[in-house]
Design a protein around this motif. Structure first.
Motif, PDB file in Angstrom:
ATOM      1  N   PRO A   1       0.814  -1.228   0.000  1.00  0.00           N
ATOM      2  CA  PRO A   1       0.000   0.000   0.000  1.00  0.00           C
ATOM      3  C   PRO A   1       0.842   1.271   0.000  1.00  0.00           C
ATOM      4  CG  PRO A   1      -0.956  -1.607   1.484  1.00  0.00           C
ATOM      5  CD  PRO A   1       0.382  -2.157   1.068  1.00  0.00           C
TER       6      PRO A   1
ATOM      7  N   ILE B   1       0.826   4.302  -2.838  1.00  0.00           N
ATOM      8  CA  ILE B   1       0.590   5.703  -2.486  1.00  0.00           C
ATOM      9  C   ILE B   1       1.742   6.572  -2.966  1.00  0.00           C
ATOM     10  CG2 ILE B   1       0.381   7.309  -0.544  1.00  0.00           C
ATOM     11  CD1 ILE B   1      -1.124   5.037   0.939  1.00  0.00           C
TER      12      ILE B   1
ATOM     13  N   LYS C   1      -1.199  11.505  -3.803  1.00  0.00           N
ATOM     14  CA  LYS C   1      -2.542  12.007  -4.127  1.00  0.00           C
ATOM     15  C   LYS C   1      -3.590  10.917  -3.899  1.00  0.00           C
ATOM     16  CE  LYS C   1      -0.990  15.344  -7.631  1.00  0.00           C
ATOM     17  NZ  LYS C   1       0.457  15.076  -7.538  1.00  0.00           N
ATOM     18  N   LYS C   2      -4.827  11.337  -3.665  1.00  0.00           N
ATOM     19  CA  LYS C   2      -5.927  10.410  -3.476  1.00  0.00           C
ATOM     20  C   LYS C   2      -6.351   9.807  -4.815  1.00  0.00           C
ATOM     21  CE  LYS C   2      -6.968  10.839   0.985  1.00  0.00           C
ATOM     22  NZ  LYS C   2      -7.119   9.681   1.916  1.00  0.00           N
ATOM     23  N   ALA C   3      -6.989   8.637  -4.758  1.00  0.00           N
ATOM     24  CA  ALA C   3      -7.489   7.966  -5.957  1.00  0.00           C
ATOM     25  C   ALA C   3      -8.986   8.199  -6.097  1.00  0.00           C
ATOM     26  CB  ALA C   3      -7.204   6.467  -5.879  1.00  0.00           C
TER      27      ALA C   3
ATOM     28  N   VAL D   1     -10.559   2.695  -7.088  1.00  0.00           N
ATOM     29  CA  VAL D   1      -9.723   1.528  -6.787  1.00  0.00           C
ATOM     30  C   VAL D   1     -10.449   0.331  -7.372  1.00  0.00           C
ATOM     31  CG1 VAL D   1      -8.803   0.004  -5.003  1.00  0.00           C
ATOM     32  CG2 VAL D   1      -8.691   2.491  -4.694  1.00  0.00           C
TER      33      VAL D   1
ATOM     34  N   PHE E   1      -7.720  -0.944   1.709  1.00  0.00           N
ATOM     35  CA  PHE E   1      -6.844  -0.013   1.001  1.00  0.00           C
ATOM     36  C   PHE E   1      -7.663   1.111   0.369  1.00  0.00           C
ATOM     37  CE2 PHE E   1      -4.950   1.200  -3.123  1.00  0.00           C
ATOM     38  CZ  PHE E   1      -3.770   1.785  -2.660  1.00  0.00           C
TER      39      PHE E   1
ATOM     40  N   ASP F   1      -8.594   3.880   2.599  1.00  0.00           N
ATOM     41  CA  ASP F   1      -7.458   4.749   2.959  1.00  0.00           C
ATOM     42  C   ASP F   1      -7.124   5.753   1.867  1.00  0.00           C
ATOM     43  OD1 ASP F   1      -7.066   3.666   5.455  1.00  0.00           O
ATOM     44  OD2 ASP F   1      -5.550   2.223   4.787  1.00  0.00           O
ATOM     45  N   VAL F   2      -7.364   5.398   0.610  1.00  0.00           N
ATOM     46  CA  VAL F   2      -6.834   6.232  -0.479  1.00  0.00           C
ATOM     47  C   VAL F   2      -7.886   6.916  -1.340  1.00  0.00           C
ATOM     48  CG1 VAL F   2      -4.762   4.794  -0.587  1.00  0.00           C
ATOM     49  CG2 VAL F   2      -6.661   4.343  -2.167  1.00  0.00           C
TER      50      VAL F   2
ATOM     51  N   THR G   1     -10.786   9.355  -2.691  1.00  0.00           N
ATOM     52  CA  THR G   1     -11.270  10.710  -2.478  1.00  0.00           C
ATOM     53  C   THR G   1     -12.785  10.647  -2.282  1.00  0.00           C
ATOM     54  OG1 THR G   1     -11.194  12.946  -3.404  1.00  0.00           O
ATOM     55  CG2 THR G   1     -11.711  11.173  -4.918  1.00  0.00           C
TER      56      THR G   1
END
Length: 246
Positions: free
Chosen positions: A130, A134, A140-142, A145, A174, A177-178, A180
């Motif tokens: 992970p 990142i 940056k945010k995704a 996913v 995951f 966490d990532v 947006t």
């Protein structure tokens, strides 16, 4: 070795036009059936003609056409990316380029480079995977996913079900966490559904959750795809009124 059978009187029926694979010494029956299925699969030919690396590209493409997953400028993480078909579709749909890569893919299998895609050769289940993803996204945010991951099957359905649920849980954790706000999570599942706890968690964090079976997913396959749209964040809230269809 393959042959094409002819019907009586020289006329070819639809059944007769199928390519039949003769058994070969040392080849398992299952391998022969797989080869025959591949040779007769129209999506395999379509993928080759379109320049996609696998027929699986049509699965994410069809889901996008129906559920409007991608938009220009979106950042996408592709888990279990090999051989790269999903990343190819995502790169084209988002406008990702080598100068401004928006797609990051990861797989323990080696892949040839894909324009507009950053590829990591690594097992996603590794503890440091992970963090590497990142870092590849530049912190940056995704926006999406997506996961087409699946363990090799054991032939024992309860065991295989637990293994795929484990992969979905890792991928979903995951994603939380990532992603947006408003982000999307897409993951392969199999008949038997997802575990209640996992579904409850996704409903808590996404506005809508539902299953999809794209036309290119073989009718005799147990696979389906779980789509969760409208990421709300990780606050511990109660599930909203998201839809859930098998």
């Amino acid at each position: 070795m393959v042959d094409k059978a002819l019907g009586t009187g020289g006329r070819k029926s639809e059944k007769d036009l199928k390519i039949r694979v003769k058994s070969a010494k040392g080849r398992k029956v299952s391998s022969t059936k797989w080869l025959e299925r591949q040779l007769n699969d129209p999506y395999v030919a379509k993928a080759r003609a379109a320049g996609y690396r696998s027929r699986a590209a049509f699965k994410i493409k069809e889901m996008d056409e129906k559920h409007h997953l991608f938009r220009k400028g979106m950042r996408v993480v592709d888990l279990g990316a090999a051989p790269g078909g999903w990343s190819q579709v995502a790169a084209a749909a988002t406008g990702s380029t080598d100068a401004n890569p928006l797609i990051v893919g990861i797989d323990y299998l080696e892949m040839d480079p894909i324009p507009g895609v950053i590829l990591l050769r690594k097992d996603f289940t590794d503890d440091d995977a992970p963090a590497q993803l990142i870092a590849a996204m530049g912190g940056k945010k995704a926006d999406i996913v997506m996961s087409d991951m699946a363990w090799p099957t054991t032939g024992h359905r309860p065991t295989d079900h637990l293994r795929i649920v484990q992969l979905i849980e890792i991928a979903a954790a995951f994603a939380l966490d990532v992603l947006t706000p408003g982000g999307v999570f897409v993951a392969k599942v199999f008949q038997g559904g997802t575990e209640h706890e996992l579904l409850h968690m996704l409903k808590r964090h996404f506005k809508t959750t539902f299953h999809a079976k794209p036309p290119s997913s073989r009718a005799d396959s147990a696979e389906a795809y779980l789509i969760a749209k409208g990421f709300k964040g990780t606050n511990d809230t109660e599930p909203g009124e998201g839809e859930y269809d098998r």
